[in-house]
Design a protein around this motif. Structure first.
Motif, short mmCIF file in Angstrom:
data_model
loop_
_atom_site.label_atom_id
_atom_site.label_comp_id
_atom_site.label_asym_id
_atom_site.label_seq_id
_atom_site.Cartn_x
_atom_site.Cartn_y
_atom_site.Cartn_z
N ASP A 16 0.86 -1.19 0.00
CA ASP A 16 0.00 0.00 0.00
C ASP A 16 0.90 1.23 0.00
O ASP A 16 2.13 1.13 -0.01
N LEU A 17 0.26 2.39 0.01
CA LEU A 17 1.02 3.65 -0.02
C LEU A 17 0.31 4.68 0.83
O LEU A 17 -0.87 4.54 1.16
N GLU A 52 -2.33 8.70 -4.24
CA GLU A 52 -2.62 8.17 -2.90
C GLU A 52 -3.81 7.21 -2.87
O GLU A 52 -3.87 6.33 -2.03
N ASP A 53 -4.78 7.41 -3.78
CA ASP A 53 -5.94 6.51 -3.80
C ASP A 53 -5.76 5.38 -4.81
O ASP A 53 -6.71 4.65 -5.10
N GLY A 54 -4.56 5.25 -5.35
CA GLY A 54 -4.30 4.23 -6.36
C GLY A 54 -4.12 2.85 -5.74
O GLY A 54 -4.19 2.66 -4.52
N LEU A 55 -3.90 1.90 -6.62
CA LEU A 55 -3.78 0.50 -6.19
C LEU A 55 -2.34 0.04 -6.34
O LEU A 55 -1.75 0.16 -7.42
N GLU A 60 4.04 -2.32 -8.46
CA GLU A 60 3.47 -1.33 -9.36
C GLU A 60 2.41 -0.50 -8.65
O GLU A 60 1.72 -1.00 -7.77
N GLU A 62 -0.91 1.90 -9.59
CA GLU A 62 -1.82 2.25 -10.67
C GLU A 62 -2.58 3.52 -10.28
O GLU A 62 -3.13 3.61 -9.17
N CYS A 63 -2.58 4.47 -11.17
CA CYS A 63 -3.25 5.76 -10.92
C CYS A 63 -4.77 5.53 -10.81
O CYS A 63 -5.35 4.80 -11.60
N PRO A 64 -5.41 6.17 -9.82
CA PRO A 64 -6.83 5.91 -9.62
C PRO A 64 -7.72 6.50 -10.70
O PRO A 64 -8.90 6.14 -10.79
N ARG B 32 -10.49 3.21 3.02
CA ARG B 32 -9.41 2.77 2.14
C ARG B 32 -9.34 1.24 2.05
O ARG B 32 -9.15 0.68 0.98
N LYS B 36 -9.64 -0.78 -1.34
CA LYS B 36 -8.53 -1.62 -1.81
C LYS B 36 -9.03 -3.02 -2.15
O LYS B 36 -8.63 -3.61 -3.15
N MET B 39 -10.82 -3.01 -5.44
CA MET B 39 -9.98 -2.76 -6.61
C MET B 39 -9.15 -3.97 -7.02
O MET B 39 -8.55 -3.99 -8.09
N MET B 287 -11.15 2.24 -11.17
CA MET B 287 -10.20 1.15 -10.94
C MET B 287 -10.89 -0.13 -10.47
O MET B 287 -10.23 -1.16 -10.34
#
Lengths: 102, 358
Positions: A16-17, A52-55, A60, A62-64, B32, B36, B39, B287
């Motif tokens: 995660d990030l 920040e809301d990406g996967l 890797e 991925e842009c949300p 979140r 997650k 997604m 996503m």
């Protein structure tokens, strides 16, 4: 360049990030599945959407918004619509804290 | 003032100047951890669906060929056509997001096949769809607005038979194959990607030339019944479902609850459309893979307008609005939110919202 205390290691789940803002810039800090930490610019190079809301999938991000994908270890753009790599920053761990060099 | 949908016209300039272009959009809050989980990618659902899709296409086309030229072949061609000219639309869409499969190569393979069937250049349309998500139904910015204002109803009718889209697709294919990129495409395709669009167009032109040659040599329509024509005789389903996505709703807003529509539809249409009937959810969280959209819907429906209960209900809602827009193009439908939802930001959208029906 200076080392900045960004967060505690346990603030980021594995794979995660989180977002980290400093001195008018925004960063993304990643906790990889192998336990390592990485840091890139926070905004996607395609349309400046925050990651920040990406996967996070393995190594890797991925842009949300448009699903552009980057290798967050190197910043390499892997999938359109991103064509420009992300900037990456050095990371070290000190006493349970994630330090980034910016 | 009349709307100008050109990507290089005055409305495009106005959208950039007013901050509507590349704006921050409303999102329903979702923890979140839950997001997650929704997604997460998987290969299995799309592998299953792709085997069913291609298996049915081979079966229907095979029976169609076996019965050709008898009229008994017609139902099989119609079924094949819907899979070629409509199901491939949703496959193009999902794979362009990279969310159909977990394995990137699988997404890319299906994307290329679907693009060919739909006559959508895989390079150009990847970028046009990215713009559609950045600037959904922003006049002058979104290149994928299906129902413009005032609605061109005859064009829409023709598109139920794929006529406008296919004509445009083949025209653009030949244009790109000649080594040129249209100025509107150049507005959203980075220069580094443009040679790829030209290369694909040349490969497709060669495939179509071979198909036409085979039809001429055998003096039979059959090769074109398999490649090319199903884009026309099978287009109706993707137009029927596609018009519901945004038709009759607001433009120039930054809240997908105002400009997108979720509709409950039958399971066969959901297979063909790959769950894009959950369209507000898809735009809010692009996503989330198609096979998780029903779960996303359950998680956020408290914050969305009530879904239309059927395709029929969606058209019953949309049709009077489109008719009214023929005379008064600022008219649109603003749907009520449930009491549990966060209200629309009237202050933010006041200039765009104009006269709405509720």
């Amino acid at each position: 360049m200076a080392w900045i205390d960004a967060c505690a290691t346990d603030e980021i789940d594995e794979e995660d990030l989180i977002r980290f803002d400093h001195d008018g810039k925004t960063f993304a800090i990643y906790h990889a599945p192998d336990g390592a930490f990485y840091c890139t610019d926070g905004l996607c190079t395609h349309e400046k959407v925050h990651l920040e809301d990406g996967l996070v999938m393995e190594y890797e991000i991925e842009c949300p918004k448009h699903n552009a994908t980057f290798d967050y270890r190197t910043g390499e753009a892997l999938r359109a619509p991103a064509c420009v790599n992300l900037n990456t920053y050095s990371v070290k761990i000190e006493a349970g804290r994630v330090m980034i060099e910016v | 003032m009349a709307r100008d949908y050109s990507l290089l016209g005055p409305d495009a300039k106005r959208a950039v100047e007013s901050g509507l272009a590349a704006a921050e959009w409303y999102h329903t809050d979702l923890p979140r951890k839950e997001m997650k989980a929704l997604m997460q990618r998987a290969d299995q659902p799309a592998i299953r669906d792709t085997f069913i899709l291609f298996g049915c296409m081979v079966l229907f086309a095979g029976i169609g060929i076996a019965l050709w030229p008898s009229w008994w072949s017609a139902p099989f061609w119609l079924a094949y056509g819907v899979l070629y000219g409509s199901a491939m639309d949703s496959r193009w869409h999902e794979c362009s997001h990279g969310t159909a499969f977990k394995t990137r190569q699988y997404n890319d393979w299906l994307y290329q096949v679907a693009c060919f069937c739909m006559i959508r250049n895989p390079v150009s349309w990847r970028w046009s769809h990215a713009r559609h998500h950045t600037d959904t139904i922003i006049v002058g910015r979104d290149p994928e607005i299906a129902v413009m204002r005032p609605p061109a109803l005859f064009r829409i009718f023709l598109n139920f038979f794929g006529i406008i889209d296919a004509w445009h697709g083949w025209g653009r294919m030949l244009y790109n194959a000649s080594g040129r990129i249209h100025p509107e495409e150049a507005d959203y395709i980075p220069e580094s990607e443009q040679p790829k669009a030209i290369r694909v167009a040349r490969i497709w032109t060669a495939i179509y030339a071979a198909t036409i040659l085979l039809a001429l040599v055998t003096w039979s329509l059959l090769p074109l019944m398999v490649i090319g024509l199903p884009r026309l005789y099978g287009a109706w389903h993707h137009i029927m479902t596609g018009l519901m996505q945004h038709g009759g709703l607001a433009d120039n807003v930054t809240d997908h609850r105002l400009n997108s529509r979720t509709v409950y539809i039958n399971p066969i249409s959901r297979f063909i459309y790959w769950n894009m009937n959950y369209h507000v959810e898809h735009h809010m969280y692009p996503m989330v893979p198609y096979h998780r959209l029903p779960e996303l819907h359950e998680a956020i429906k408290h914050d969305l307008p009530a879904p239309n209960p059927s395709i029929w209900a969606a058209y019953a809602e949309m049709w009077p609005v489109l008719k009214r827009q023929l005379a008064y193009e600022d008219f649109f439908l603003k749907r009520e939110l449930p009491a549990s939802a966060k209200p629309y930001r009237e202050d933010f959208h006041a200039s765009a919202l104009g006269a709405a029906a509720e």
